[in-house]
Design a protein around this motif. Structure first.
Motif, short mmCIF file in Angstrom:
data_model
loop_
_atom_site.label_atom_id
_atom_site.label_comp_id
_atom_site.label_asym_id
_atom_site.label_seq_id
_atom_site.Cartn_x
_atom_site.Cartn_y
_atom_site.Cartn_z
N ASP A 174 -52.00 -50.94 -5.59
CA ASP A 174 -53.06 -52.20 -5.61
C ASP A 174 -52.80 -53.16 -4.36
O ASP A 174 -53.41 -54.16 -4.45
N HIS A 214 -56.84 -43.81 -6.38
CA HIS A 214 -56.39 -44.17 -7.80
C HIS A 214 -57.55 -44.49 -8.70
O HIS A 214 -57.49 -44.69 -9.88
N HIS A 215 -58.93 -44.92 -8.29
CA HIS A 215 -59.92 -45.27 -8.87
C HIS A 215 -60.96 -43.91 -8.90
O HIS A 215 -62.09 -44.21 -9.56
N ASP A 249 -52.20 -46.16 -14.48
CA ASP A 249 -52.98 -47.67 -14.35
C ASP A 249 -53.68 -47.82 -15.43
O ASP A 249 -53.76 -49.28 -15.82
N HIS A 306 -60.60 -52.56 -2.27
CA HIS A 306 -59.00 -52.73 -2.22
C HIS A 306 -58.35 -51.43 -2.28
O HIS A 306 -57.12 -51.25 -1.46
FE FE2 Z 1 -56.73 -50.28 -8.23
#
Ligand code: FE2
Length: 326
Positions: free
Chosen positions: A182, A241-242, A270, A210
């Protein structure tokens, strides 16, 4: 006598390559010794020839010749032996001191390398913590998610279709990269990042960025290196990662195996941590409730194999979450 001469000669040949070649004085003495040996040997042959052919004339001269050169040959031989042993001893001591110096240098290099690795880890954590701090996190999110990533990767290495891909080095680098996932939040304005309420669609669009900000930062750093480093995994993981297994994630809407494995693992770690943590809009979910949500998201949000790996190690997740909770 002849046998001893032969032995001495072969010993000298053996030693010559290792110890004597560089010692010019000793080499010259060996050559002289060989010349004496030739005279001595020639005297021997002359003596036998005279003895067999019954030539008495000169026999005494030849005997004197043999004794003279024989005595010089033996005396020089003893001397040479001492010289050679001394040469071996000096070479051994030199080798010993070189090896001690090399060992010391090796230790220094290992210490420097350990310090460099520790500095790298601390720098990563400092960078990651900076982003987490702005987000109102305590920093334990970083260490917990790294541990979760390690648990899943090691479980998948043991039992999954990706086990050959998950080498020890890959798992190690994945765990080291996880805190950076992040890092791109440093580019999100505080009014959005710290907002205590639901994001508007516009704010959410900014928040989504981000992933790209983070991967761009790491990619720029990676460009400065002329070797492949863990930053490559960090770039993939930060960017994706999203993403979701069914293609409904962001920023690129990748689906299934299009999403890098590192990012698929990071996604579950996460989300598990987010569900287990208290937020301004929700209480921390229990481990059981979190497990139920993850099970439901198998094949939707998450790679089914990663969910399976999670359930194989879910007790460890629960322990880490309770021991290192905020
Ligand atoms: Fe994130």
């Amino acid at each position: 006598m002849l046998y001893s001469i032969r032995q001495f000669q072969s010993n000298t040949c053996l030693l010559k390559d290792f110890y004597i070649r560089k010692n010019r004085r000793l080499s010259r003495r060996i050559s002289l010794h060989m010349t004496m040996m030739v005279f001595f040997f020639a005297g021997y042959l002359g003596f036998f020839y005279c003895f067999i052919t019954d030539i008495h004339l000169g026999l005494e001269m030849i005997t004197a010749h043999v004794f003279f050169f024989g005595a010089i040959f033996v005396a020089m031989g003893n001397n040479l032996h001492r010289g050679m042993l001394f040469s071996i001893k000096s070479s051994y001591q030199r080798t010993l001191s070189i090896s001690t110096a090399l060992e010391e240098e090796r230790e220094k290099l290992l210490t420097a390398n350990r310090q460099l690795l520790q500095t790298k880890d601390v720098t990563i954590l400092a960078l990651a913590y900076q982003a987490e701090l702005r987000d109102g996190e305590t920093g334990s999110h970083i260490s917990r998610t790294s541990e979760y990533v390690g648990l899943i990767a090691r479980q998948m290495k043991k039992n999954s279709s990706q086990s050959s891909y998950l080498t020890d080095e890959y798992v190690h680098e994945l765990v080291k990269s996880a805190p950076l996932h992040d890092i791109g939040k440093v580019g999100i304005p505080d009014r959005i990042l710290q907002k205590k309420g639901k994001f508007t669609p516009e704010e959410f669009e900014i928040m989504k960025k981000h992933c790209e900000y983070g991967s761009e930062v790491i990619r720029k750093a990676q460009e400065k290196l002329n070797f492949q480093s863990f930053l490559e995994i960090a770039t993939q993981l930060t960017l994706s990662h999203h993403e979701k297994w069914d293609g409904s994630g962001y920023p690129s809407g990748l689906a299934g195996n299009q999403i890098p494995l590192s990012a698929r693992i990071m996604a579950l770690a996460d989300v598990y941590d987010a569900l287990r943590s208290k937020r301004y809009y929700k209480d921390a979910f229990s481990h059981e409730k979190t497990c139920a949500i993850l099970r439901e998201e198998r094949g939707r949000h998450f790679d089914p194999e990663i969910v399976d790996a999670f359930f194989a190690r879910e007790k460890n997740f629960e322990r880490i979450s309770s021991e290192h909770g905020d």
